[in-house]
Design an enzyme around this catalytic site. Structure first.
Site, mmCIF file in Angstrom:
data_model
loop_
_atom_site.group_PDB
_atom_site.id
_atom_site.type_symbol
_atom_site.label_atom_id
_atom_site.label_comp_id
_atom_site.label_asym_id
_atom_site.label_seq_id
_atom_site.Cartn_x
_atom_site.Cartn_y
_atom_site.Cartn_z
ATOM 1 N N CYS A 1 3.204 -5.687 16.271
ATOM 2 C CA CYS A 1 2.418 -4.500 17.091
ATOM 3 C C CYS A 1 1.041 -5.371 17.405
ATOM 4 O O CYS A 1 0.347 -5.541 15.913
ATOM 5 C CB CYS A 1 2.824 -3.537 16.803
ATOM 6 S SG CYS A 1 4.463 -3.096 16.665
ATOM 7 N N CYS B 1 3.353 8.615 1.985
ATOM 8 C CA CYS B 1 3.503 7.410 2.799
ATOM 9 C C CYS B 1 3.541 6.059 2.256
ATOM 10 O O CYS B 1 2.915 5.170 1.770
ATOM 11 C CB CYS B 1 1.921 6.989 3.728
ATOM 12 S SG CYS B 1 2.761 6.073 4.853
ATOM 13 N N CYS C 1 -2.226 2.221 7.561
ATOM 14 C CA CYS C 1 -1.874 1.722 6.357
ATOM 15 C C CYS C 1 -1.897 -0.126 6.526
ATOM 16 O O CYS C 1 -1.515 -0.443 7.762
ATOM 17 C CB CYS C 1 -0.829 1.962 6.406
ATOM 18 S SG CYS C 1 0.575 2.199 4.318
ATOM 19 N N CYS D 1 5.076 -7.554 7.967
ATOM 20 C CA CYS D 1 5.709 -7.356 8.981
ATOM 21 C C CYS D 1 6.092 -7.818 10.151
ATOM 22 O O CYS D 1 5.182 -8.509 10.480
ATOM 23 C CB CYS D 1 5.128 -5.533 9.720
ATOM 24 S SG CYS D 1 6.370 -4.820 10.909
ATOM 25 N N CYS E 1 -1.784 -3.555 15.160
ATOM 26 C CA CYS E 1 -1.207 -2.852 13.663
ATOM 27 C C CYS E 1 -1.445 -3.888 12.892
ATOM 28 O O CYS E 1 -1.636 -5.031 12.981
ATOM 29 C CB CYS E 1 -0.083 -2.494 13.782
ATOM 30 S SG CYS E 1 0.583 -2.680 11.825
ATOM 31 N N GLU F 1 0.881 -1.510 -0.029
ATOM 32 C CA GLU F 1 0.020 0.143 -0.015
ATOM 33 C C GLU F 1 1.121 1.140 -0.388
ATOM 34 O O GLU F 1 2.119 1.540 0.368
ATOM 35 C CB GLU F 1 -0.779 -0.146 1.339
ATOM 36 C CG GLU F 1 -2.330 -0.823 1.017
ATOM 37 C CD GLU F 1 -2.780 -0.256 3.045
ATOM 38 O OE1 GLU F 1 -3.211 -1.547 2.908
ATOM 39 O OE2 GLU F 1 -3.166 0.547 2.750
HETATM 40 N N1 SAH Z 1 6.845 -0.066 11.246
HETATM 41 C C1 SAH Z 1 7.427 1.694 11.355
HETATM 42 C C2 SAH Z 1 5.943 2.263 10.154
HETATM 43 C C3 SAH Z 1 5.611 1.731 10.194
HETATM 44 S S1 SAH Z 1 3.937 1.559 10.856
HETATM 45 C C4 SAH Z 1 6.473 1.716 12.582
HETATM 46 O O1 SAH Z 1 6.138 0.933 13.868
HETATM 47 O O2 SAH Z 1 6.898 3.109 13.120
HETATM 48 C C5 SAH Z 1 3.099 3.785 10.868
HETATM 49 C C6 SAH Z 1 2.800 4.226 12.104
HETATM 50 O O3 SAH Z 1 1.087 3.748 12.336
HETATM 51 C C7 SAH Z 1 2.943 3.607 13.465
HETATM 52 O O4 SAH Z 1 3.540 4.920 13.836
HETATM 53 C C8 SAH Z 1 2.692 2.245 13.569
HETATM 54 O O5 SAH Z 1 2.088 2.362 14.938
HETATM 55 C C9 SAH Z 1 1.198 3.525 12.854
HETATM 56 N N2 SAH Z 1 -0.002 2.282 12.786
HETATM 57 C C10 SAH Z 1 -0.112 1.227 12.533
HETATM 58 N N3 SAH Z 1 -1.523 1.075 13.404
HETATM 59 C C11 SAH Z 1 -2.383 1.747 13.160
HETATM 60 C C12 SAH Z 1 -3.747 1.697 13.557
HETATM 61 N N4 SAH Z 1 -4.543 0.636 13.424
HETATM 62 N N5 SAH Z 1 -4.466 2.785 13.701
HETATM 63 C C13 SAH Z 1 -3.518 4.292 13.779
HETATM 64 N N6 SAH Z 1 -2.031 4.328 13.379
HETATM 65 C C14 SAH Z 1 -1.536 2.540 13.937
HETATM 66 FE FE1 SF4 Z 2 4.617 -3.400 12.336
HETATM 67 FE FE2 SF4 Z 2 2.927 -2.019 12.054
HETATM 68 FE FE3 SF4 Z 2 4.283 -2.616 14.826
HETATM 69 FE FE4 SF4 Z 2 5.198 -0.709 12.486
HETATM 70 S S1 SF4 Z 2 4.014 -0.469 13.797
HETATM 71 S S2 SF4 Z 2 6.754 -2.222 13.587
HETATM 72 S S3 SF4 Z 2 4.246 -2.024 10.419
HETATM 73 S S4 SF4 Z 2 3.653 -4.945 14.046
#
Ligand code: SAH
Ligand code: SF4
Length: 363
Positions: A126, A115, A343, A122, A129, A94
């Site tokens: 987390c 972005c 994303c 990944c 996410c 994406e």
């Molecule tokens: N892996 C990297 C970059 C990609 S995630 C990182 O974790 O920073 C980019 C951002 O999107 C991160 O701050 C992540 O925590 C946030 N993100 C992921 N899932 C989300 C959600 N459901 N709502 C809002 N932000 C989210």
């Molecule tokens: Fe990976 Fe999502 Fe955690 Fe970023 S926020 S490190 S994309 S699992």
């Protein structure tokens, strides 16, 4: 179709110059080729009109020019637009185009932010996410990272001038290709976007943050913090077990001092998990130590996950607690957060729809 020719977008000027040298071609051909690709944005080698015809067909036989194909798009011109691309091997990524938004990573009113994704899936898992839900598939090549800019500009006719590495994937876990992409995006012969207009976001790979700090480019750094104590952060981000807050903060301090730059902490507000005022107070303390700015993001609902965003009142109380401690904090309020959702979700939805369709067909 699985095109096995190497991508010309993966090449640096030195790589292309040595390929040309092996074919007794003059060095300036490399400049001409890159000018056709990155400035004039031609869609085929055959259109590189100032090259000898034999060289054009040799390029065609040896390289692929583009590899991304748009499979879906959501959003409209004045809102966030999401693009789902398939790669040559069929994997999906994406890319999100965000209209001018003054609170976003050094962006001013005339900024168009893109972005970009750096991995398929990944590995960091987390808990909130969508990108991590189905695990990690592979790293993107630098050319695949750069091509997201080229394709979105071609699709929309708009010029992007701010890049955030915040799409799918953990950029610092694909360090080498990330750096190659940053160089191409930055270079005069490439896309030509200043390093100060690029932000890498990381879940906190401390040793890599230090390595990035030692790189010459003045790229910006954002940390996905989402918890102000090891207890809270560890609950939602497994990476915190490997690099606990103390180690992460030391790496951030090192980055700020090397780059003479302020880091941004991203902090998703998740109802009842990390949005208490005790966390706000501890977060303020962490931010003050390294003079970080804080960007609060109300949680975006992810299909299949049970978290939710706090009420506006709760969001505001958290924001005010930070501000009254003297912290530079903003909150990202999105319009229509169904489309703006973080994303990884469009892909997840599409992959699951496809799986569903395949299962239904079998039945
Ligand atoms: N892996 C990297 C970059 C990609 S995630 C990182 O974790 O920073 C980019 C951002 O999107 C991160 O701050 C992540 O925590 C946030 N993100 C992921 N899932 C989300 C959600 N459901 N709502 C809002 N932000 C989210
Ligand atoms: Fe990976 Fe999502 Fe955690 Fe970023 S926020 S490190 S994309 S699992």
């Amino acid at each position: 179709m699985n095109d096995s020719r190497p991508a010309i977008l993966d090449l640096s000027p030195a790589d292309l110059a040595s390929w040309l040298r092996e074919r007794q071609q003059p060095k300036y051909r490399a400049d001409q080729i890159f000018e056709w690709i990155y400035r004039k944005r031609v869609t085929g080698f055959a259109r590189m009109l100032n090259l000898p015809e034999a060289l054009r067909s040799e390029l065609e036989n040896n390289f692929r020019l583009f590899g991304l194909r748009k499979v879906r798009q959501t959003g409209s011109e004045d809102s966030t637009r999401k693009f789902l691309f398939s790669l040559v091997d069929g994997n999906l990524i994406e890319t999100v185009l965000i209209p001018a938004s003054p609170d976003l990573y050094g962006s001013a009113a005339d900024r168009k932010t893109l972005c970009v994704s750096t991995q398929v899936g990944c590995a960091y898992g987390c808990k909130f996410c969508a990108s991590g839900l189905d695990g990690w598939t592979r790293n993107l090549r630098s050319g695949e990272i750069v091509e997201q800019i080229i394709q979105v500009e071609a699709e929309t006719g708009e010029k992007v001038n701010n890049i955030v590495f915040m799409g799918m994937g953990e950029p610092l876990a694909n360090f080498e290709q990330l750096l190659r992409a940053v160089k191409t995006i930055n270079a005069d012969w490439g896309i030509g976007i200043g390093a100060r207009h690029m932000t890498v976001s990381t879940s906190g790979l401390a040793p890599r943050i230090r390595e990035l700090a030692d790189q010459p480019l003045q790229i910006r750094l954002a940390i996905s913090l989402h918890g102000a104590t090891d207890e809270v952060r560890g609950q939602i981000m497994p990476v915190n077990r490997k690099y606990p807050l103390a180690e992460l903060m030391d790496a951030c301090a090192y980055y700020s001092s090397r780059k003479k730059q302020r880091i941004t902490f991203e902090y998703i507000l998740i109802n009842g998990i990390n949005d208490g005022l005790d966390q706000a107070e501890k977060l303020a303390r962490l931010a003050r130590r390294i003079e970080a700015k804080i960007n609060l993001i109300p949680y975006n609902q992810v299909q299949g996950l049970n978290w939710s965003r706090p009420s506006s009142n709760r969001q505001n109380a958290f924001l005010q607690a930070l501000r009254s401690s003297g912290i530079d904090a903003t909150i990202r309020r999105e319009k229509g957060h169904d489309i703006d959702a973080a994303c990884g979700q469009l892909r997840l939805q599409t992959v699951r729809d496809k799986t569903f369709a395949a299962v239904s067909e079998v039945r």
